[in-house]
Structure formats: C-alpha cells, structure tokens
Design a protein around this motif. Structure first.
Motif, PDB file in Angstrom:
ATOM      1  N   CYS A  21       4.908   8.621   6.761  1.00  0.00           N
ATOM      2  CA  CYS A  21       3.869   9.277   5.964  1.00  0.00           C
ATOM      3  C   CYS A  21       3.054   8.268   5.169  1.00  0.00           C
ATOM      4  O   CYS A  21       1.827   8.376   5.082  1.00  0.00           O
ATOM      5  N   ASN A  25      -1.008   7.624   5.716  1.00  0.00           N
ATOM      6  CA  ASN A  25      -1.963   7.710   4.606  1.00  0.00           C
ATOM      7  C   ASN A  25      -2.704   6.389   4.432  1.00  0.00           C
ATOM      8  O   ASN A  25      -3.905   6.364   4.137  1.00  0.00           O
ATOM      9  N   GLY A  49      -1.559  12.216  -0.500  1.00  0.00           N
ATOM     10  CA  GLY A  49      -0.533  13.170  -0.083  1.00  0.00           C
ATOM     11  C   GLY A  49       0.618  12.496   0.648  1.00  0.00           C
ATOM     12  O   GLY A  49       1.790  12.809   0.415  1.00  0.00           O
ATOM     13  N   GLY A  50       0.298  11.546   1.531  1.00  0.00           N
ATOM     14  CA  GLY A  50       1.341  10.860   2.288  1.00  0.00           C
ATOM     15  C   GLY A  50       2.038   9.766   1.499  1.00  0.00           C
ATOM     16  O   GLY A  50       3.240   9.552   1.654  1.00  0.00           O
ATOM     17  N   SER A  54       4.746  12.808   0.163  1.00  0.00           N
ATOM     18  CA  SER A  54       5.769  12.667   1.203  1.00  0.00           C
ATOM     19  C   SER A  54       6.368  11.272   1.253  1.00  0.00           C
ATOM     20  O   SER A  54       7.254  11.012   2.063  1.00  0.00           O
ATOM     21  N   SER A 105       1.900  17.363   0.022  1.00  0.00           N
ATOM     22  CA  SER A 105       1.370  16.686   1.200  1.00  0.00           C
ATOM     23  C   SER A 105       0.880  17.688   2.248  1.00  0.00           C
ATOM     24  O   SER A 105      -0.141  17.472   2.902  1.00  0.00           O
TER      25      SER A 105
END
Length: 203
Positions: A21, A25, A49-50, A54, A105
C-alpha cells in the motif's frame, strides 16, 4: 490453532500488505511514471490513504499481533494465564485501529477511482490540467481515456494503483476484523497454548 498463533499469522500477512500500500501510494505521486508539477498530481493522492491509513496505521496492529504468540506475561493474582488473556483483549484495540486505517484507505481509493485522474485534457480545442471525468463514467468506456493527453498512460496508472490500494485495504479490514473475533475468544477462553498448559505437558 491457538488464538496467539492465529494472531501471529494475521500479523505476518498484514506487514507485506502495508508495504504494498505504501509503494502504491508513493507511485501515485508519479502519474504515468512521470515527474510532474505538484499541482498536477491528483488530489486524492495527497490524502495519503495508502501511506497513512493502510501503511503506518497498519504497522502497529501487525507488530502487536506478531507478539501475541510469544506473550509471556507473568500473570496477575497468581494466575499465569491472566497476562495472556489481557494481551488478547488489548489486541482488539489495535485491531480497531487497523480497521479505521484500512477504512480510511478504502474511502480515499473509492473516491479517487470514481473521480478519475488529474491530467492535461483537451476541451473545445483548449488544453488544460483538470479532471475530465465525473462519476466514474470512464470506467466502462475506455475510449474516453484518450481525453487525457499527458502524462501518457495516466488513466490506467491511476486506475490500477488505486484499485490495488482498494483491494489491499479491504483485505486488511477483513483480517483486523478477524482479530477482533480472535481476541475476544482468546480473552474469554484463553490461549490453548497457554504457559500453564505448556508447563503441565513438560516432562
């Protein structure tokens, strides 16, 4: 399988997912594999988000889950299994943190997929950096992808990476939810491989 052993398996699985993740990103900061101006990067990429949801937030529950198998707390009130039960109960809190991070995420990735990438698009013979798609209309009509002139391949780059992020985050949510159940069982019933059982079986 013991609740501690199962938690360790979840932790082992979560770590590589978190790394994937973070990488996805990071790659999104280079749309189409190109270096572009900061203001030309899709807005949802800056929500991290990644990397945050996450990635960083998922590291903590993963490490806690990995340590549950070998948790050898001395116990409390003369009960050696008490320490293990408390550890399993506390892991639920970290699992909840993982669920929240993964959910963040998922939301960011879903919005990004629906919104589409920011790119140099052609409108009425005029080129401008904008978001040429709306409400996911490009998902079922790949012929629209040619609207984006630069960076080359930005639509597929954007779509694939955010879809991978979305999938990985959904898997993380499921794994953390499993640990919530596993943690409850471990706290209520104890670890089948508890230290007392191990000592009783020793010769």
């Amino acid at each position: 399988m013991c609740s501690g052993g199962f938690a360790k398996c979840l932790g082992i699985t979560l770590l590589p997912l978190a790394i994937v993740c973070v990488l996805c990103n990071t790659l999104l900061f280079f749309p189409g594999g190109k270096i572009v101006e900061r203001e030309h990067i899709t807005q949802e990429v800056w929500y991290f988000g990644g990397i945050f949801g996450s990635g960083i937030l998922m590291i903590f529950p993963a490490l806690v889950f990995l340590g549950l198998k070998n948790n050898d707390c001395c116990g409390c009130c003369g009960n050696e299994s008490c320490g293990r039960r408390f550890a399993m109960l506390s892991s639920i809190l970290f699992a909840a943190v993982g669920v929240v991070g993964a959910a963040y995420s998922v939301i960011v990735s879903a919005v990004a997929v629906n919104h589409g990438p920011r790119c140099l698009a052609l409108f009425n013979s005029t080129q401008a950096w904008t978001y040429p798609f709306s409400d996911g209309d490009y998902l079922s009509n790949s012929s629209m992808w040619s609207t984006c002139l630069e960076p080359v391949g930005v639509v597929s780059w954007h779509l694939w990476l955010f879809c991978i992020l979305l999938l990985m985050a959904l898997i993380q949510m499921a794994l953390c939810a499993l640990q919530v159940i596993n943690g409850l069982l471990g706290a209520l019933c104890g670890d089948c491989c508890g230290c007392c059982a191990g000592n009783d079986g020793a010769v």
